[in-house]
Design an enzyme around this catalytic site. Structure first.
Site, PDB file in Angstrom:
ATOM      1  N   HIS A 236      35.994  88.863  -0.549  1.00  0.00           N
ATOM      2  CA  HIS A 236      36.124  87.534  -1.160  1.00  0.00           C
ATOM      3  C   HIS A 236      35.046  87.375  -2.233  1.00  0.00           C
ATOM      4  CE1 HIS A 236      35.947  83.198  -1.662  1.00  0.00           C
ATOM      5  NE2 HIS A 236      37.192  83.195  -1.224  1.00  0.00           N
TER       6      HIS A 236
ATOM      7  N   GLU B 149      42.390  86.455  -6.566  1.00  0.00           N
ATOM      8  CA  GLU B 149      41.689  85.185  -6.662  1.00  0.00           C
ATOM      9  C   GLU B 149      40.776  85.200  -7.885  1.00  0.00           C
ATOM     10  OE1 GLU B 149      41.525  82.944  -2.672  1.00  0.00           O
ATOM     11  OE2 GLU B 149      39.811  84.278  -2.758  1.00  0.00           O
TER      12      GLU B 149
HETATM   13  P1  PGA Z   1      40.054  77.100  -3.057  1.00  0.00           P
HETATM   14  O1  PGA Z   1      39.475  78.429  -2.374  1.00  0.00           O
HETATM   15  O2  PGA Z   1      41.502  76.978  -2.640  1.00  0.00           O
HETATM   16  O3  PGA Z   1      39.207  75.989  -2.531  1.00  0.00           O
HETATM   17  O4  PGA Z   1      39.928  77.299  -4.539  1.00  0.00           O
HETATM   18  C1  PGA Z   1      40.250  79.607  -2.280  1.00  0.00           C
HETATM   19  C2  PGA Z   1      39.456  80.725  -1.681  1.00  0.00           C
HETATM   20  O5  PGA Z   1      38.236  80.799  -1.931  1.00  0.00           O
HETATM   21  O6  PGA Z   1      39.995  81.571  -0.948  1.00  0.00           O
END
Ligand code: PGA
Length: 248
Positions: A94, A163
């Site tokens: 992550h 992401e």
């Molecule tokens: P968010 O976070 O939906 O608050 O942008 C997503 C994540 O960090 O997996």
């Protein structure tokens, strides 16, 4: 190829084990047989989460794992300890782990190996920063993170979450078109390294400021199979809406 939608909540450092239990009991009413749902609480809520989720299709996942099977690593948690609890998957790489805790793709590859050796499904997160996107380096970064985080790993199952760092917790969700381009690129990279048959089976999730209103458009894209949700997964009603909007 369209896979069964997969919606994963990433709770980060939120909720006590009691709060997690209450959430999961309430969430059972929002589950749908055509959507796979995972909850990723803090380590402290995993055991009560597994118990609360029993009898439902809900999967429980961890937010991290240490790469060693056991040993003198104060403060760390092993894959064996997670799998013994009934945990199904683990988030790895992550952006908060990469950027705040300085985890490298090399370490992440060791963690993926360790997860796989205990039968945990790795949910590998990759994504570019705003600067990398603005300087045209998105594909280079995604290819590098993907290759290095899976170096020398033998896999039969994998989930990849795209992401973009600029979209996480900022309210700036990627457009479906932009996300699809990245997902298609990730698909072709997976096919290049592991073959098309494997790539076809890997669910590709989008994450970054996802809310219920984004679901229909995102899931219409051919290479977006689900979402990884932070902020909007902390409230059971809003997360329930995200699940409902994922029903195809
Ligand atoms: P968010 O976070 O939906 O608050 O942008 C997503 C994540 O960090 O997996």
């Amino acid at each position: 190829m369209k896979l069964k939608p997969l919606v994963i909540a990433n709770w980060k450092m939120h909720k006590t084990h009691e709060e997690a239990k209450a959430f999961i009991m309430a969430l059972k009413n929002h589950l749908h047989p055509s959507v796979e749902v995972g909850i990723t609480p803090s380590f402290t809520a995993l055991e009560s989460g597994v118990v609360a989720a029993s009898g439902s299709s809900l999967l429980m996942g961890a937010q991290n794992v240490h790469e060693a099977p056991s040993g003198a690593f104060t403060g760390e948690i092993s894959a064996r300890q997670l799998s013994a609890l009934g945990v199904s998957y683990v988030l790895l790489g992550h952006s908060e782990r990469r950027h705040i805790f300085k985890e490298t793709s090399k370490t992440i590859a060791l963690k993926v190996k360790s997860a796989v050796s205990e039968g945990l499904l790795p949910v590998l997160c990759i994504g570019e920063t705003l600067e990398e996107r603005e300087t045209g380096k998105t594909e280079e970064v995604l290819a590098k993170q993907l290759k290095e985080s899976l170096e020398d790993v033998t896999l039969s199952r994998l989930v990849v979450a795209y992401e973009p760092v600029w979209a996480i917790g900022t309210g700036k969700v990627a457009t479906p078109d932009l996300a699809e381009k990245a997902h298609h690129f990730i698909y072709t990279e997976l096919a290049k390294h592991f073959g098309t048959e494997f790539a076809d089976r890997v669910p590709l999730l989008y994450g970054g400021s996802v809310k219920q209103e984004h679901m229909k458009e995102l899931l219409q894209e051919p290479h977006i199979h689900g979402v990884l949700v932070g902020g909007a997964s902390l409230d059971v009603t809003s997360f329930g809406h995200i699940i409902r909007e994922s029903v195809q």
